[in-house]
Design a protein around this motif. Sequence first.
Motif, PDB file in Angstrom:
ATOM      1  N   PRO A  42       0.960  -1.078  -0.022  1.00 42.01           N
ATOM      2  CA  PRO A  42       0.151  -0.041   0.099  1.00 42.01           C
ATOM      3  C   PRO A  42       0.627   1.352  -0.029  1.00 42.01           C
ATOM      4  N   GLU A  43       1.958   1.334   0.618  1.00 39.74           N
ATOM      5  CA  GLU A  43       2.883   2.539   0.912  1.00 39.74           C
ATOM      6  C   GLU A  43       3.364   2.727  -0.325  1.00 39.74           C
ATOM      7  N   LEU A  44       3.703   1.594  -1.513  1.00 38.77           N
ATOM      8  CA  LEU A  44       4.144   2.098  -2.784  1.00 38.77           C
ATOM      9  C   LEU A  44       3.064   2.351  -3.633  1.00 38.77           C
ATOM     10  N   LEU A  45       1.801   1.823  -3.462  1.00 43.67           N
ATOM     11  CA  LEU A  45       0.662   2.261  -4.378  1.00 43.67           C
ATOM     12  C   LEU A  45       0.381   3.997  -4.223  1.00 43.67           C
ATOM     13  N   GLU A  46       0.562   4.419  -2.826  1.00 46.41           N
ATOM     14  CA  GLU A  46       0.246   5.653  -2.753  1.00 46.41           C
ATOM     15  C   GLU A  46       1.217   6.599  -3.238  1.00 46.41           C
ATOM     16  N   ARG A  47       2.621   6.244  -3.689  1.00 48.05           N
ATOM     17  CA  ARG A  47       3.529   6.964  -4.123  1.00 48.05           C
ATOM     18  C   ARG A  47       3.384   7.176  -5.643  1.00 48.05           C
ATOM     19  N   LEU A  48       2.596   6.056  -6.270  1.00 43.11           N
ATOM     20  CA  LEU A  48       2.311   6.117  -7.720  1.00 43.11           C
ATOM     21  C   LEU A  48       1.414   7.163  -8.257  1.00 43.11           C
ATOM     22  N   ASP A  49       1.533   7.690  -9.396  1.00 45.73           N
ATOM     23  CA  ASP A  49       0.564   8.598  -9.991  1.00 45.73           C
ATOM     24  C   ASP A  49      -0.924   8.119 -10.152  1.00 45.73           C
ATOM     25  N   VAL A  50      -0.691   6.757 -10.994  1.00 43.49           N
ATOM     26  CA  VAL A  50      -1.944   6.130 -11.375  1.00 43.49           C
ATOM     27  C   VAL A  50      -1.808   4.586 -11.205  1.00 43.49           C
TER      28      VAL A  50
ATOM     29  N   ALA B  27     -14.447  -5.336  -4.782  1.00 39.99           N
ATOM     30  CA  ALA B  27     -13.460  -5.030  -3.400  1.00 39.99           C
ATOM     31  C   ALA B  27     -12.122  -4.109  -4.169  1.00 39.99           C
ATOM     32  N   ALA B  28     -11.872  -4.534  -5.469  1.00 40.82           N
ATOM     33  CA  ALA B  28     -10.862  -4.157  -6.034  1.00 40.82           C
ATOM     34  C   ALA B  28     -11.049  -2.492  -6.663  1.00 40.82           C
ATOM     35  N   VAL B  29     -12.329  -2.319  -7.181  1.00 44.56           N
ATOM     36  CA  VAL B  29     -12.630  -0.885  -7.808  1.00 44.56           C
ATOM     37  C   VAL B  29     -12.750   0.011  -6.404  1.00 44.56           C
ATOM     38  N   ARG B  30     -13.423  -0.758  -5.142  1.00 43.10           N
ATOM     39  CA  ARG B  30     -13.565   0.495  -4.207  1.00 43.10           C
ATOM     40  C   ARG B  30     -12.362   0.622  -3.495  1.00 43.10           C
ATOM     41  N   ASP B  31     -11.292   0.003  -3.701  1.00 38.40           N
ATOM     42  CA  ASP B  31     -10.071   0.210  -3.123  1.00 38.40           C
ATOM     43  C   ASP B  31      -9.321   1.647  -3.337  1.00 38.40           C
ATOM     44  N   PRO B  32      -9.100   2.456  -2.390  1.00 36.86           N
ATOM     45  CA  PRO B  32      -9.082   4.076  -2.610  1.00 36.86           C
ATOM     46  C   PRO B  32      -7.578   4.195  -3.531  1.00 36.86           C
ATOM     47  N   HIS B  33      -6.831   3.067  -3.613  1.00 39.77           N
ATOM     48  CA  HIS B  33      -5.619   3.205  -4.479  1.00 39.77           C
ATOM     49  C   HIS B  33      -6.021   3.159  -6.107  1.00 39.77           C
ATOM     50  N   ALA B  34      -7.159   2.289  -6.460  1.00 38.54           N
ATOM     51  CA  ALA B  34      -7.444   1.912  -7.673  1.00 38.54           C
ATOM     52  C   ALA B  34      -7.839   3.187  -8.489  1.00 38.54           C
ATOM     53  N   ASP B  35      -7.448   3.355  -9.572  1.00 39.16           N
ATOM     54  CA  ASP B  35      -7.790   4.677 -10.539  1.00 39.16           C
ATOM     55  C   ASP B  35      -8.541   4.061 -11.643  1.00 39.16           C
ATOM     56  N   VAL B  36      -8.110   3.017 -12.157  1.00 40.67           N
ATOM     57  CA  VAL B  36      -8.567   2.460 -13.515  1.00 40.67           C
ATOM     58  C   VAL B  36      -8.736   0.768 -13.628  1.00 40.67           C
ATOM     59  N   LEU B  37      -9.890   0.383 -13.918  1.00 40.24           N
ATOM     60  CA  LEU B  37     -10.184  -0.977 -13.858  1.00 40.24           C
ATOM     61  C   LEU B  37      -9.701  -1.284 -15.331  1.00 40.24           C
TER      62      LEU B  37
ATOM     63  N   LEU C  60      -5.372  15.094 -14.013  1.00 46.81           N
ATOM     64  CA  LEU C  60      -5.196  13.762 -13.909  1.00 46.81           C
ATOM     65  C   LEU C  60      -4.750  13.404 -12.498  1.00 46.81           C
ATOM     66  N   LEU C  61      -3.738  13.946 -12.247  1.00 46.76           N
ATOM     67  CA  LEU C  61      -3.017  13.949 -11.040  1.00 46.76           C
ATOM     68  C   LEU C  61      -3.857  14.461  -9.702  1.00 46.76           C
ATOM     69  N   GLU C  62      -4.482  15.534  -9.950  1.00 51.20           N
ATOM     70  CA  GLU C  62      -5.290  16.152  -8.784  1.00 51.20           C
ATOM     71  C   GLU C  62      -6.541  15.199  -8.704  1.00 51.20           C
ATOM     72  N   TRP C  63      -6.864  14.381  -9.665  1.00 51.27           N
ATOM     73  CA  TRP C  63      -7.955  13.425  -9.607  1.00 51.27           C
ATOM     74  C   TRP C  63      -7.246  12.151  -8.691  1.00 51.27           C
ATOM     75  N   THR C  64      -6.353  11.624  -9.216  1.00 44.34           N
ATOM     76  CA  THR C  64      -5.821  10.486  -8.601  1.00 44.34           C
ATOM     77  C   THR C  64      -5.374  10.688  -7.185  1.00 44.34           C
ATOM     78  N   ARG C  65      -4.590  11.682  -6.673  1.00 47.47           N
ATOM     79  CA  ARG C  65      -4.352  12.138  -5.326  1.00 47.47           C
ATOM     80  C   ARG C  65      -5.432  12.484  -4.590  1.00 47.47           C
ATOM     81  N   GLY C  66      -6.613  12.731  -5.102  1.00 44.95           N
ATOM     82  CA  GLY C  66      -7.933  13.201  -4.255  1.00 44.95           C
ATOM     83  C   GLY C  66      -8.583  11.812  -4.066  1.00 44.95           C
ATOM     84  N   LYS C  67      -8.413  10.749  -4.942  1.00 40.25           N
ATOM     85  CA  LYS C  67      -9.199   9.492  -4.697  1.00 40.25           C
ATOM     86  C   LYS C  67      -8.366   8.932  -3.708  1.00 40.25           C
ATOM     87  N   ALA C  68      -7.048   8.865  -3.732  1.00 40.35           N
ATOM     88  CA  ALA C  68      -6.227   8.100  -2.636  1.00 40.35           C
ATOM     89  C   ALA C  68      -6.342   8.861  -1.126  1.00 40.35           C
TER      90      ALA C  68
END
Length: 339
Positions: free
Chosen positions: A188-196, A218-228, A329-337
């Motif tokens: 999870p710590e690494l997923l948080e560092r990624l852009d997408v 479960a996967a699409v509801r994970d806050p780290h998931a941006d794209v299915l 895009l980054l504003e969106w992904t960081r907001g999701k996380a």
Amino acid sequence: MEASDALRRIAFLLERSHAATYRVKAFRTAAASVDALREGELADRVARGSLESVRGIGPRTAEVIRESLTGATPGYLERLEAEASEPLAQGGEALLAALRGDCHTHSDWSDGGSPIEEMGRTAAALGHEWTVLTDHSPRLTVANGLSPERLRHQLEVVAELNERWAPFRLLTGIECDILPDGSLDQEPELLERLDVVVVSVHSKLRMDAAAMTKRLLAAVRDPHADVLGHCTGRLLGGKTRPESEFDAAGVFAACAEAGTAVEINCRPERLDPPRRLIGRAVDAGVLFSIDTDAHAPGQLDWQIYGCARAAECGVPADRVITTWTADRLLEWTRGKAAG
């Protein structure tokens, strides 16, 4: 055009037109062999007739090199350029023109065929403002998935490249395997560092519909998931594989609620989701990401396949995240996380 540039352009056009891998590799190998020669050695070998004694250069590639050294465009390249003037697919041109990037690409760090730098430079040459590098996650060993240590190293490599590439941006990412219980295959710590983060199923694709639905939810509801990614897992053509079975309405509703985009995968052997599911996703109100899933430079030009299908199915351009700027895009992904 320099000989090595002509060889690489031929390789790109062959990949774009779905040519056999061995044909593409011959031209990329020859380009690398040319680059490795000492200054003046190429012309000297042509003059002495010893060009084909260089490892990696054969009769066809030698012909291209000799024609390049005369200052003319090689005949083989001219023929491929003429063929490439015909569109790969009809429709979706306006949507293609609106695209700014690609959220799903691979390098030779996992199962792609080319270095990160070559993939990034090709994306920039195609007019992309940004591209996301999404090599595979650890448990997909068949695709040389990246361990946490290798992924951390890759982040350093991408940061160094971006210092030289501005204004083009190579964004950090991963195609993270969705494990059978719906959890994601990376720290999870690494997923948080990624852009997408693209999340995809690559194993147990034939599990029963109820279990697959639970897994995807479960996967699409994970806050780290941006794209299915390629949600049905189907394969078309020679290696046919049926769609995974799941409650599409429920999964797309969860994507809309969580803000997870649904990928329209452009690979000709995937074209996933099928049209009927794209239509259901439109009705569900989801965001979309039109991605090449490119494993080689020439495949980065395949977005028209997805754009044509998206336009046919009524996907609104303002709901396609690959039309966004990198900052948006980054504003969106960081907001999701963070949410």
